[in-house]
Scaffold this motif. Structure first.
Motif, PDB file in Angstrom:
ATOM      1  N   PHE A  39       0.973  -1.208   0.283  1.00 11.90           N
ATOM      2  CA  PHE A  39       0.131   0.014  -0.711  1.00 11.90           C
ATOM      3  C   PHE A  39       0.670   1.137   0.113  1.00 11.90           C
ATOM      4  O   PHE A  39       1.655   1.347   1.118  1.00 11.90           O
ATOM      5  CB  PHE A  39      -0.811   0.021   1.298  1.00 11.90           C
ATOM      6  CG  PHE A  39      -2.135  -0.311   1.418  1.00 11.90           C
ATOM      7  CD1 PHE A  39      -3.202  -0.773   0.510  1.00 11.90           C
ATOM      8  CD2 PHE A  39      -1.617  -2.292   2.037  1.00 11.90           C
ATOM      9  CE1 PHE A  39      -4.083  -1.437   0.168  1.00 11.90           C
ATOM     10  CE2 PHE A  39      -3.099  -3.161   1.619  1.00 11.90           C
ATOM     11  CZ  PHE A  39      -3.754  -2.621   0.995  1.00 11.90           C
ATOM     12  N   GLU A  40       0.654   1.996  -1.286  1.00  8.45           N
ATOM     13  CA  GLU A  40       1.395   3.057  -0.658  1.00  8.45           C
ATOM     14  C   GLU A  40       0.602   4.403  -1.724  1.00  8.45           C
ATOM     15  O   GLU A  40      -0.761   4.766  -2.503  1.00  8.45           O
ATOM     16  CB  GLU A  40       2.346   3.648  -1.904  1.00  8.45           C
ATOM     17  CG  GLU A  40       3.500   2.586  -2.146  1.00  8.45           C
ATOM     18  CD  GLU A  40       4.547   2.257  -3.262  1.00  8.45           C
ATOM     19  OE1 GLU A  40       4.419   2.947  -4.205  1.00  8.45           O
ATOM     20  OE2 GLU A  40       5.622   1.142  -2.908  1.00  8.45           O
ATOM     21  N   GLN A  41       0.235   5.681  -0.397  1.00  6.88           N
ATOM     22  CA  GLN A  41      -0.419   6.846  -0.398  1.00  6.88           C
ATOM     23  C   GLN A  41      -2.098   5.774  -0.501  1.00  6.88           C
ATOM     24  O   GLN A  41      -2.372   6.524  -1.506  1.00  6.88           O
ATOM     25  CB  GLN A  41      -0.054   7.835  -1.939  1.00  6.88           C
ATOM     26  CG  GLN A  41       1.338   8.114  -0.758  1.00  6.88           C
ATOM     27  CD  GLN A  41       1.618   9.199  -2.102  1.00  6.88           C
ATOM     28  OE1 GLN A  41       0.828   9.396  -3.384  1.00  6.88           O
ATOM     29  NE2 GLN A  41       2.494   9.898  -2.247  1.00  6.88           N
ATOM     30  N   GLY A  42      -1.950   5.042   0.343  1.00  9.05           N
ATOM     31  CA  GLY A  42      -3.493   4.157   0.161  1.00  9.05           C
ATOM     32  C   GLY A  42      -4.070   3.162  -1.244  1.00  9.05           C
ATOM     33  O   GLY A  42      -5.057   2.646  -1.355  1.00  9.05           O
ATOM     34  N   LYS A  43      -3.348   3.257  -2.047  1.00 11.41           N
ATOM     35  CA  LYS A  43      -3.270   2.344  -3.357  1.00 11.41           C
ATOM     36  C   LYS A  43      -2.439   1.312  -2.923  1.00 11.41           C
ATOM     37  O   LYS A  43      -1.647   0.847  -2.610  1.00 11.41           O
ATOM     38  CB  LYS A  43      -3.141   3.207  -3.976  1.00 11.41           C
ATOM     39  CG  LYS A  43      -4.247   4.272  -4.524  1.00 11.41           C
ATOM     40  CD  LYS A  43      -3.872   5.733  -5.973  1.00 11.41           C
ATOM     41  CE  LYS A  43      -4.170   6.109  -6.057  1.00 11.41           C
ATOM     42  NZ  LYS A  43      -4.228   6.988  -7.215  1.00 11.41           N
ATOM     43  N   ALA A  44      -3.557   0.090  -3.016  1.00  7.86           N
ATOM     44  CA  ALA A  44      -2.195  -1.712  -3.683  1.00  7.86           C
ATOM     45  C   ALA A  44      -1.840  -1.097  -4.521  1.00  7.86           C
ATOM     46  O   ALA A  44      -1.345  -1.219  -5.764  1.00  7.86           O
ATOM     47  CB  ALA A  44      -3.423  -2.228  -3.954  1.00  7.86           C
ATOM     48  N   GLY A  69       4.987  -0.747 -10.217  1.00 14.22           N
ATOM     49  CA  GLY A  69       3.998   0.637 -10.648  1.00 14.22           C
ATOM     50  C   GLY A  69       2.749   0.368 -10.708  1.00 14.22           C
ATOM     51  O   GLY A  69       1.728   1.355 -10.515  1.00 14.22           O
ATOM     52  N   MET A  70       2.443  -0.868 -11.422  1.00 14.12           N
ATOM     53  CA  MET A  70       1.034  -0.957 -11.399  1.00 14.12           C
ATOM     54  C   MET A  70       0.009  -0.576 -10.489  1.00 14.12           C
ATOM     55  O   MET A  70       0.310  -0.895  -9.202  1.00 14.12           O
ATOM     56  CB  MET A  70       0.597  -1.267 -12.261  1.00 14.12           C
ATOM     57  CG  MET A  70       1.700  -2.021 -13.790  1.00 14.12           C
ATOM     58  SD  MET A  70       0.906  -3.559 -15.206  1.00 14.12           S
ATOM     59  CE  MET A  70       1.240  -3.195 -16.693  1.00 14.12           C
ATOM     60  N   GLU A  71      -0.964  -0.283 -10.676  1.00 13.98           N
ATOM     61  CA  GLU A  71      -1.974  -0.074  -9.572  1.00 13.98           C
ATOM     62  C   GLU A  71      -2.654  -1.464  -9.026  1.00 13.98           C
ATOM     63  O   GLU A  71      -3.328  -1.632 -10.599  1.00 13.98           O
ATOM     64  CB  GLU A  71      -2.614   1.514  -9.428  1.00 13.98           C
ATOM     65  CG  GLU A  71      -3.955   1.062  -8.006  1.00 13.98           C
ATOM     66  CD  GLU A  71      -5.395   2.255  -7.905  1.00 13.98           C
ATOM     67  OE1 GLU A  71      -5.707   1.920  -6.866  1.00 13.98           O
ATOM     68  OE2 GLU A  71      -4.407   2.884  -8.680  1.00 13.98           O
TER      69      GLU A  71
END
Length: 418
Positions: free
Chosen positions: A117-122, A141-143
């Motif tokens: 999780f980075e800044q709320g995104k997986a 880098g893909m979400e």
């Protein structure tokens, strides 16, 4: 004549009293399931050595999962109950020795991508070279938006422990990667977002490669210019690797440096193999890791810790060494990496490793007869750094096409002093 003999054999077999014929194992009684569950719970309670890092209420595990025992009437139901109970530890180094068709794949050996999780995104942070996720175009880098059509936050909910005092970041990351890895019996559909656009990726088609991993050999070795290269193929638990490594290193004996690639060692291994490999790179005995056994201190109030040594072996390789690591460098692979770095015998290049906790011990249930593993010893670098906290000082440049880690290693060795 043969048919007559077979017919006579079958007639004799049918005439035998029932107790003499081969019988399937008798189902366990409720009391036996209870005994096995109590053994499991008590063993983890007394020996698991990382409770201080967890939000798990192990006493509540006994209450929550013990209440399910009256409904258990089959082995598969009991396996699932223990899987769920052990998952409360959200520890990738703890597991059962058996599984069901719809069990979650093991981390990290049973997955081909890693997310955080980075800044709320997986976000995908690593993709395993040569496997389905890489083949279908999944890239760091893909979400990660959804798995099998289920949005990530929703997919996480059943994978988060029921007894956690609070859901911490570590529990969420384990659950995220369990969702990403999927189950043994279901092909994955990954919904990702890249460049503002959504894509559907199918890493298990046309075949579930993670279910049938085969390597051409225990290791791969070759010479690249004046530098030797040895890649271990997830065989650190196979004692035959010692002879294979010795042979490869002897052939590369005249090289000016060595790249030891441990990026595909997710299954761990044993210390015999690890010390044998390290011993070929040393000229004197040295300590390579520190052990600590908290169970003894909890029981007797006396701290127990010790250093494990590596002895040099014949024909030591004395030129510079670089070790390549990544998320699929786990357990014993992590031990070799931290050991060689501690002994100042290698430069480490890569990203975070699997960060598996400690050293495991195996136990067997008295009635069900299958086993389970849990970390019982904490492991440290010689200077006291917890092994799971080690991060390489040199990270490969991901903007370089191809194998950035190997390129960086070759660059370093080509400029190193002999």
């Amino acid at each position: 004549m043969l048919r007559s003999v077979l017919r006579l054999f079958l007639l004799v077999l049918l005439a035998l009293p029932a107790p003499l014929r081969a019988q399937p194992p008798a189902p366990l009684t409720p009391a036996q399931y209870q005994q096995d569950f109590d053994f499991f719970w008590t063993t983890v309670h007394d020996n698991y050595c990382y409770f201080d890092k967890k939000q798990t209420d192990w006493a509540r595990v006994r209450t929550v999962y013990g209440a399910q025992l009256p409904g258990v009437t089959s082995r598969s139901q009991f396996v699932r109950l223990l899987e769920n109970a052990l998952a409360e530890l959200y520890d990738n180094h703890a597991g059962l020795s058996t599984n069901l068709p719809d069990s979650r794949r093991l981390l990290p050996s049973g997955t081909d991508a890693w997310a955080r999780f980075e800044q709320g995104k997986a976000v995908i942070v690593a993709v395993r070279a040569g496997f389905g996720a890489e083949r279908v175009g999944l890239r760091p880098g893909m979400e990660l938006v959804a798995v099998n059509g289920v949005p990530i936050e929703q997919a996480l909910r059943p994978l988060l422990g029921r007894t956690l005092k609070t859901i911490d970041a570590a529990a969420r990351e384990v659950a995220l990667n369990q969702a990403l890895a999927g189950t043994h019996d279901q092909a994955r559909q990954l919904t990702v977002r890249a460049g503002g656009k959504k894509r559907m990726l199918y890493p298990d088609q046309p075949t579930a490669q993670l279910e049938n991993i085969r390597y051409p050999a225990l290791l791969e070795s070759r010479q690249i210019g004046t530098v030797g290269y040895i890649r271990i193929h997830n065989s650190l638990g196979n004692n035959a690797l010692v002879a294979a490594f010795d042979s490869a290193l002897t052939r590369l004996g005249s090289t000016t440096g060595l790249v030891l690639d441990l990026r595909e060692t997710p299954g761990g291994g044993n210390t015999v193999v690890a010390r044998a490999l390290m011993g070929r790179l040393l000229t004197q005995e040295q300590p390579y890791q520190r052990h600590e056994q908290p169970a003894e201190e909890r029981e007797f109030g006396v701290r127990r810790s010790w250093l494990e040594l590596v002895a040099p072996r014949p024909q030591p390789y004395t030129r510079p060494v670089v070790v390549l690591v990544g998320p699929w460098t786990s357990s014993m692979g992590e031990g070799i990496t931290v050991g060689l770095e501690s002994m100042r015998r290698a430069t480490i290049i890569g990203t975070e490793m699997a960060r598996l906790n400690g050293s495991i011990e195996s136990y067997r249930l008295p009635n069900s007869r299958f086993g389970f593993n849990i970390p019982t010893e904490r492991l440290y670098r010689v200077d006291g750094l917890p092994r799971e906290n080690f991060v390489p000082a040199i990270r490969p440049d991901d903007t370089i096409p191809g194998d950035a880690g190997l390129a960086r290693a070759l660059q370093l060795l080509q400029t190193a002093k002999p």
